[in-house]
Write an enzyme that holds these catalytic residues in place. Structure first.
Site, PDB file in Angstrom:
ATOM      1  N   GLY A 116       0.839  -1.265   0.060  1.00  0.00           N
ATOM      2  CA  GLY A 116      -0.016  -0.101  -0.082  1.00  0.00           C
ATOM      3  C   GLY A 116       0.882   1.298   0.006  1.00  0.00           C
ATOM      4  O   GLY A 116       0.486   2.271  -0.522  1.00  0.00           O
ATOM      5  N   SER A 117       1.894   1.397   0.913  1.00  0.00           N
ATOM      6  CA  SER A 117       2.733   2.339   0.794  1.00  0.00           C
ATOM      7  C   SER A 117       3.370   2.800  -0.631  1.00  0.00           C
ATOM      8  O   SER A 117       3.194   3.947  -0.926  1.00  0.00           O
ATOM      9  CB  SER A 117       3.875   2.104   1.806  1.00  0.00           C
ATOM     10  N   ASN A 128      -7.921   3.845   8.574  1.00  0.00           N
ATOM     11  CA  ASN A 128      -7.322   2.604   9.346  1.00  0.00           C
ATOM     12  C   ASN A 128      -7.319   2.837  10.816  1.00  0.00           C
ATOM     13  O   ASN A 128      -7.152   1.815  11.554  1.00  0.00           O
ATOM     14  CB  ASN A 128      -5.576   2.658   8.777  1.00  0.00           C
ATOM     15  N   GLN A 171      -7.731  -0.153   3.408  1.00  0.00           N
ATOM     16  CA  GLN A 171      -8.593  -0.796   4.638  1.00  0.00           C
ATOM     17  C   GLN A 171      -9.771  -1.182   4.040  1.00  0.00           C
ATOM     18  O   GLN A 171     -10.727  -2.190   4.593  1.00  0.00           O
ATOM     19  CB  GLN A 171      -8.758   0.280   5.654  1.00  0.00           C
ATOM     20  N   SER A 207      -3.612  -3.155  -0.452  1.00  0.00           N
ATOM     21  CA  SER A 207      -2.340  -3.775  -0.151  1.00  0.00           C
ATOM     22  C   SER A 207      -3.113  -5.212   0.227  1.00  0.00           C
ATOM     23  O   SER A 207      -3.957  -5.454   1.076  1.00  0.00           O
ATOM     24  CB  SER A 207      -1.751  -3.252   1.371  1.00  0.00           C
ATOM     25  N   HIS A 249      -2.057  -7.509   2.309  1.00  0.00           N
ATOM     26  CA  HIS A 249      -1.923  -8.179   3.732  1.00  0.00           C
ATOM     27  C   HIS A 249      -2.947  -7.763   4.389  1.00  0.00           C
ATOM     28  O   HIS A 249      -3.428  -8.261   5.776  1.00  0.00           O
ATOM     29  CB  HIS A 249      -0.553  -7.916   4.456  1.00  0.00           C
ATOM     30  N   THR A 277      11.672  -7.928 -10.693  1.00  0.00           N
ATOM     31  CA  THR A 277      11.173  -9.123 -11.272  1.00  0.00           C
ATOM     32  C   THR A 277       9.806  -9.435 -10.124  1.00  0.00           C
ATOM     33  O   THR A 277       9.980  -8.857  -9.306  1.00  0.00           O
ATOM     34  CB  THR A 277      12.042 -10.354 -10.688  1.00  0.00           C
ATOM     35  N   CYS A 281       1.805   2.273  12.807  1.00  0.00           N
ATOM     36  CA  CYS A 281       3.038   3.128  12.317  1.00  0.00           C
ATOM     37  C   CYS A 281       3.234   4.147  13.519  1.00  0.00           C
ATOM     38  O   CYS A 281       4.505   4.741  13.591  1.00  0.00           O
ATOM     39  CB  CYS A 281       2.773   3.936  11.202  1.00  0.00           C
TER      40      CYS A 281
END
Ligand SMILES: *Cc1c(COP(=O)(O)O)cnc(C)c1O
Length: 395
Positions: free
Chosen positions: A70-71, A151, A179, A199, A201, A237, A324
């Site tokens: 996501g970042s 989030n 989210q 993202s 995860h 890759t 974070c």
């Protein structure tokens, strides 16, 4: 009992996603850029995953750019819009006070590079007013970036309305939907979204994989130079196994989305009711327009970090804000933005439920948070002052 209630920080991979990933770590280990058959098998899997991810958002496969998460998607989107804007002499960017740091810190970097940033404030509800976004847009605005779901406090933003405003005014619209993807129904066309970050995860896919939706015709400036992967927009890759698992996790999440949302919303509201019964506590963010699994509270007279550690001892994995900001002593910028003062914002707790949460777990959460808050207050000098009338209760 162990209760993992930190699904906004990350989610465990689904079994199907793990199973889908494994062959690409062993048997099918070719490089998708290789012309031989092993490479081409990997390439086919990569493109099939891209088509699945695109379909989940109502997008075209060529509009999906896979990233490291996501970042990176947020950084790529903001930088692309800034470059496009600068080419036309537009150096003004609009966003909100409650964005993730991947957006806020990129905006701060762009400010140093000569861009001007307007952060639209949010009210107590933690929801951005589309009219305030419209009012912030100027002739020289290059981009509006408003997250889909917050989030920390889980609030859902009026993305379709803001998208319509941006489309009408001819301004690019980005949404950090990290989210929301897999948890909310998203249609990039109906909601007039030009750029969207996600993202894996956060929806039971692997860590280190994400994607950026880029509307056809919007030019992206690569952040990473090198080979011609991802149509020359991101060198390196591809993480084939991770990308295949991302598509599987997303399809799985969307297939059970409505059912999960209904059950989770009921559990969330039961948890909110149980925690609201604690004296001098307050729910953060809108009680209804929030993610199905998000609960975020402030408890007066305690420290969020102590609460977190004592809950951990009792098997409860929670967060005092966003992952974070944990470890830093600054209170959450989101809680400050919705009007919580420093002392109150320090006593915050985020519980983000997983789709497999049970009623028994909710009862365990309520009972233990109650006990630990009561214990921490019993040893807190701040609480003693409040009780003796030397301080003033804010909640
Ligand atoms: C987790 C999160 C991110 C960052 O995603 P990573 O894949 O961890 O880089 C960005 N925005 C929001 C809203 C998030 O919740």
């Amino acid at each position: 009992m162990t209760v993992y209630a930190d699904n906004a920080a990350t989610t465990p991979m689904s079994e199907a996603a793990v199973a889908a990933m494994l062959p690409y770590l062993t048997e099918i280990s070719g490089n998708p850029s290789s012309l031989h058959s092993d490479g081409q098998r990997a390439k086919e899997a990569l493109e099939a995953a891209r088509a699945d991810v695109a379909a989940a958002l109502g997008a075209q496969p060529r509009e999906i750019l896979f990233t490291s998460g996501g970042s990176e998607a947020d950084n790529t989107a903001l930088r692309a819009a800034a470059v496009l804007g600068a080419e036309k002499g537009k150096r003004h960017l609009v966003s909100t006070a409650i964005e993730h740091h991947a957006v806020l810190h990129t905006l701060a970097a762009l400010e140093k590079e000569g861009f001007e940033v307007t952060l639209v404030p949010v009210g107590e509800s933690g929801i951005v007013d589309p009219a305030a976004v419209a009012a912030a847009i100027r002739e020289d605005t290059a981009l509006v970036s408003v997250m889909y779901a917050n989030n920390e406090i889980g609030t859902l933003q009026p993305v379709a309305e803001i998208g319509a405003i941006c489309r009408e005014k001819g301004v690019l619209f980005h949404t950090d939907a990290v989210q929301a993807v897999g948890r909310c129904p998203i249609d990039v066309n109906a909601e007039h979204i030009d750029l969207l970050s996600a993202s894996a995860h956060k929806f039971h896919g692997p860590k280190g994989v994400g994607f950026l939706y880029v509307r056809r015709g919007v030019k992206v400036t690569p952040l990473i130079a090198g080979g011609a992967q991802e149509r020359g927009l991101r060198a390196g890759t591809e993480n084939v196994g991770g990308i295949v698992a991302t598509a599987v996790a997303l399809k799985e999440a969307l297939a059970r989305r409505e059912e999960d949302a209904a059950r989770l919303t009921a559990l969330r509201d039961r948890l909110i009711e149980g925690l609201a019964a604690i004296p001098h506590s307050a729910l953060n963010g809108d009680p209804v327009r929030r993610l199905p699994g998000n609960v975020n509270f402030c408890f007066e007279g305690i420290e969020g970090e102590s609460l977190l550690l004592l809950l951990d001892d009792r098997g409860i994995r929670a967060s005092s804000g966003s992952a974070c900001t944990s470890g830093s002593l600054d209170p959450s910028h989101v809680l400050l933005a919705i009007g919580r003062v420093h002392d109150v914002a320090h006593g915050s707790l985020r519980l983000s439920l997983g789709e497999d949460a049970t009623g028994e777990e909710i009862d365990y959460l309520i009972a233990n948070v109650r006990e630990v808050v009561a214990y921490l207050r019993s040893i807190s000098p701040v609480w003693r002052d409040l009780q003796s009338g030397q301080g003033r209760f804010l909640l």
